[in-house]
Motif scaffolding. Structure first.
Motif, mmCIF file in Angstrom:
data_model
loop_
_atom_site.group_PDB
_atom_site.id
_atom_site.type_symbol
_atom_site.label_atom_id
_atom_site.label_comp_id
_atom_site.label_asym_id
_atom_site.label_seq_id
_atom_site.Cartn_x
_atom_site.Cartn_y
_atom_site.Cartn_z
ATOM 1 N N ALA A 208 79.490 54.555 54.483
ATOM 2 C CA ALA A 208 80.835 54.365 55.025
ATOM 3 C C ALA A 208 81.521 55.712 55.176
ATOM 4 C CB ALA A 208 81.644 53.461 54.094
ATOM 5 N N PHE A 209 82.697 55.683 55.789
ATOM 6 C CA PHE A 209 83.496 56.889 56.003
ATOM 7 C C PHE A 209 84.734 56.782 55.121
ATOM 8 C CE2 PHE A 209 84.773 59.979 59.640
ATOM 9 C CZ PHE A 209 85.229 60.883 58.710
ATOM 10 N N LEU A 210 84.766 57.547 54.028
ATOM 11 C CA LEU A 210 85.910 57.518 53.119
ATOM 12 C C LEU A 210 86.974 58.504 53.572
ATOM 13 C CD1 LEU A 210 84.076 55.768 51.423
ATOM 14 C CD2 LEU A 210 84.769 57.072 49.413
ATOM 15 N N ALA A 211 88.214 58.081 53.490
ATOM 16 C CA ALA A 211 89.332 58.943 53.860
ATOM 17 C C ALA A 211 89.319 60.197 52.994
ATOM 18 C CB ALA A 211 90.656 58.191 53.674
ATOM 19 N N GLY A 212 89.429 61.357 53.633
ATOM 20 C CA GLY A 212 89.406 62.622 52.918
ATOM 21 C C GLY A 212 88.059 63.308 52.952
ATOM 22 N N GLY A 213 87.031 62.613 53.437
ATOM 23 C CA GLY A 213 85.714 63.222 53.522
ATOM 24 C C GLY A 213 85.637 64.235 54.651
ATOM 25 N N MET A 214 84.836 65.289 54.453
ATOM 26 C CA MET A 214 84.672 66.333 55.465
ATOM 27 C C MET A 214 83.517 65.958 56.384
ATOM 28 S SD MET A 214 85.269 69.791 53.201
ATOM 29 C CE MET A 214 84.170 69.259 51.873
ATOM 30 N N GLU A 215 83.835 65.776 57.674
ATOM 31 C CA GLU A 215 82.821 65.346 58.631
ATOM 32 C C GLU A 215 82.298 66.531 59.434
ATOM 33 O OE1 GLU A 215 84.464 62.925 61.862
ATOM 34 O OE2 GLU A 215 86.466 63.441 61.119
ATOM 35 N N SER A 216 81.211 66.269 60.168
ATOM 36 C CA SER A 216 80.654 67.257 61.085
ATOM 37 C C SER A 216 80.411 66.568 62.422
ATOM 38 C CB SER A 216 79.343 67.827 60.529
ATOM 39 O OG SER A 216 78.330 66.829 60.543
ATOM 40 N N GLU A 217 79.853 67.308 63.382
ATOM 41 C CA GLU A 217 79.576 66.726 64.693
ATOM 42 C C GLU A 217 78.322 65.847 64.678
ATOM 43 O OE1 GLU A 217 79.359 69.961 67.400
ATOM 44 O OE2 GLU A 217 81.439 70.593 67.088
ATOM 45 N N SER A 218 77.607 65.818 63.558
ATOM 46 C CA SER A 218 76.339 65.095 63.489
ATOM 47 C C SER A 218 76.522 63.597 63.294
ATOM 48 C CB SER A 218 75.485 65.641 62.336
ATOM 49 O OG SER A 218 75.242 67.014 62.502
ATOM 50 N N GLU A 219 77.620 63.189 62.668
ATOM 51 C CA GLU A 219 77.787 61.777 62.342
ATOM 52 C C GLU A 219 78.225 60.983 63.561
ATOM 53 O OE1 GLU A 219 78.595 64.322 58.826
ATOM 54 O OE2 GLU A 219 79.967 63.915 60.468
ATOM 55 N N GLU A 220 77.587 59.854 63.761
ATOM 56 C CA GLU A 220 78.000 58.952 64.831
ATOM 57 C C GLU A 220 79.304 58.288 64.438
ATOM 58 O OE1 GLU A 220 76.329 54.741 65.934
ATOM 59 O OE2 GLU A 220 75.079 56.256 66.881
ATOM 60 N N ARG A 221 80.223 58.215 65.383
ATOM 61 C CA ARG A 221 81.519 57.609 65.124
ATOM 62 C C ARG A 221 81.356 56.148 64.745
ATOM 63 N NH1 ARG A 221 84.708 59.214 70.071
ATOM 64 N NH2 ARG A 221 83.200 57.729 70.853
ATOM 65 N N LEU A 222 81.999 55.709 63.676
ATOM 66 C CA LEU A 222 81.954 54.305 63.276
ATOM 67 C C LEU A 222 82.954 53.502 64.102
ATOM 68 C CD1 LEU A 222 81.727 54.571 59.385
ATOM 69 C CD2 LEU A 222 79.888 54.485 61.070
ATOM 70 N N SER A 223 82.734 52.203 64.135
ATOM 71 C CA SER A 223 83.598 51.313 64.912
ATOM 72 C C SER A 223 85.040 51.426 64.448
ATOM 73 C CB SER A 223 83.127 49.859 64.756
ATOM 74 O OG SER A 223 84.113 48.981 65.218
ATOM 75 N N MET A 224 85.956 51.514 65.434
ATOM 76 C CA MET A 224 87.385 51.539 65.103
ATOM 77 C C MET A 224 88.104 50.354 65.718
ATOM 78 S SD MET A 224 88.547 55.535 65.051
ATOM 79 C CE MET A 224 88.001 55.994 66.684
ATOM 80 N N ILE A 225 87.340 49.344 66.172
ATOM 81 C CA ILE A 225 87.968 48.152 66.726
ATOM 82 C C ILE A 225 88.732 47.444 65.615
ATOM 83 C CG2 ILE A 225 87.527 45.893 67.743
ATOM 84 C CD1 ILE A 225 85.187 47.162 69.214
ATOM 85 N N GLY A 226 90.012 47.238 65.826
ATOM 86 C CA GLY A 226 90.831 46.591 64.808
ATOM 87 C C GLY A 226 91.486 47.581 63.871
ATOM 88 N N GLY A 227 91.253 48.891 64.081
ATOM 89 C CA GLY A 227 91.904 49.862 63.223
ATOM 90 C C GLY A 227 91.019 51.039 62.888
ATOM 91 N N SER A 228 91.399 51.768 61.864
ATOM 92 C CA SER A 228 90.726 52.991 61.454
ATOM 93 C C SER A 228 89.354 52.697 60.836
ATOM 94 C CB SER A 228 91.612 53.710 60.425
ATOM 95 O OG SER A 228 90.877 54.700 59.747
ATOM 96 N N PRO A 229 88.398 53.641 60.984
ATOM 97 C CA PRO A 229 87.100 53.460 60.330
ATOM 98 C C PRO A 229 87.110 53.893 58.867
ATOM 99 C CG PRO A 229 87.076 55.500 61.557
ATOM 100 C CD PRO A 229 88.422 54.856 61.820
#
Length: 415
Positions: A208-229
């Motif tokens: 999962a994608f936890l708020a505050g985590g440091m991302e890079s360009e490698s991760e595929e965007r998670l679904s945001m339908i219905g709100g934040s991932p």
């Protein structure tokens, strides 16, 4: 591997055996050692280059670490493969690695599917594999059950939560108010805390994608339908340790016990500064943790270099000539076949670019691109629709687009 005992609490005999084992082991008072890894992405292609050779090299190193560390259990927190239908070489590599861990080292493996994996394909044979102590969960089950391990301090419950879309959680609990990843996590954790004694030790394994985590360009965007991932770290307070996959940089988020192990290799130039590793977690009978990282050394590193063509042709611009390189040329004039000439010295150049004359405009374009990357597919379409039609998209059409995107995502994951 004689210091613990796995069981699934489905038979009286298993429970009795586990209780006897617990009494015996209380005299020993051992620490439980866990090796946490994730995001293998087997079958990955970076700039048209198959990474299979590099992945085989790093997994051989991984097996050496396993042999040296002798963990009591290994966690793989999702994205074993890079896509729903992995190439043959990737399947063989995963099979070889897991076979060595299970048969040669006799170490239990607790794994889940990630957003890149196909739940259906990865699920094949999973019930048979459990008898060999390979616990692989790819879907939410109506008969959810943690995998429980006993050591000298009593039970440790491993909650294997594969990557799921909010709609899958809504269906599992018959609650159609669940529309975001945050709400899905709240629902799952509420169920666990109601079903289990949370005074015991519990380990959450998730992707999962936890708020505050440091991302890079490698991760595929998670679904945001219905709100934040994003998912709030506060939800995971009841757990002794949270073993996560998805973000490729090894990091803690919010608390020492909430950790991404990171990917086993660098998969884009946005990861140049990352130090890849596996995470070692020792847990005592009180649930206290000792956390360490063991570095992984790649066959070929990722580097960015820049300079004038003549300077680069001296051959000493990169730390290692065999590294995967992103090259930026500073020359203004015309150059004849710079890639071909540079590759004689640096054979693994993946990207070559020229410096743009308008630096402010370049920075502005890059910023706009990054902002677009953070938008959901539905939001991007709505923006496109407004630009073409010169009016906002209606709620009805927006819902149709969102439903279509959800269908495509399920198809891509092989569901």
């Amino acid at each position: 591997m004689d210091i613990f005992y796995f069981f699934q609490a489905s038979t009286v005999s298993s429970i009795i055996e586990a209780m006897i084992y617990q009494v015996m082991m209380k005299k020993v008072g051992v620490l439980l050692k866990i090796l946490h890894t994730a995001d293998w992405h087997l079958g990955k292609i970076v700039n048209n280059v198959y990474m299979t050779e590099d992945q085989r090299y790093i997994l051989e190193q991984f097996l050496t670490i396993v042999e040296e560390q002798q963990p009591d259990a290994i966690i793989i927190a999702g994205d074993l493969y890079d896509r729903a239908i992995p190439p043959k070489q990737a399947v063989e590599l995963l099979n070889d690695t897991l076979t060595t861990i299970i048969n040669d080292f006799n170490i239990p493996v607790l794994a889940i599917s990630g957003n890149h994996d196909s739940p259906d394909r990865l699920e094949f044979g999973s019930q048979l594999f459990r008898k060999q102590q390979l616990y692989l969960d790819t879907k939410l089950s109506k008969e959810y059950q943690a995998v429980t391990l006993y050591d000298g301090g009593g039970p440790i419950h491993f909650h294997l939560i594969p990557y799921v879309e909010p709609a899958e959680v809504a269906y599992r609990f018959n609650d159609h108010e669940v529309r975001s990843h945050q709400q899905a996590a709240e629902k799952l954790i509420k169920y666990i805390t109601e079903q289990y004694d949370m005074d015991e030790r519990h380990i959450w394994i998730g992707h999962a994608f936890l708020a505050g985590g440091m991302e890079s360009e490698s991760e595929e965007r998670l679904s945001m339908i219905g709100g934040s991932p994003y998912i709030d770290t506060e939800l995971f307070k009841p757990f002794t340790y949270v073993a996560l996959g998805h973000l490729h940089q090894s990091q803690r988020v919010g608390a020492e016990k909430i950790r991404y192990s990171g990917s086993i290799l660098k998969y884009s130039f946005s990861e140049v500064t990352h130090n890849k590793s596996v995470t070692i977690v020792d847990i005592n009978e009180k649930g206290e943790l000792e956390i360490d990282r063991v570095p992984l050394r790649p066959m070929r590193d990722f580097e960015r270099i820049e300079g004038y063509f003549d300077e680069l042709m001296r051959g000493d611009a990169a730390d290692h000539p065999e590294s995967y390189l992103h090259v930026r040329l500073l020359d203004d004039g015309q150059l004849i076949d710079p890639m071909g000439k540079l590759r004689k010295l640096y054979p693994n150049i993946l990207h070559l670019e020229r410096k743009l004359s308008s630096q402010p405009k370049q920075s502005e374009d890059i910023q706009k691109m990054k902002e677009r990357q953070r938008l959901s597919p539905a939001t991007l379409f709505a923006s496109f629709y407004k630009e073409i039609k010169e009016e906002p998209i209606s709620d009805h059409r927006k819902k149709l687009v969102e439903d279509s995107i959800e269908t495509l995502k399920h198809q891509e994951r092989g569901q």
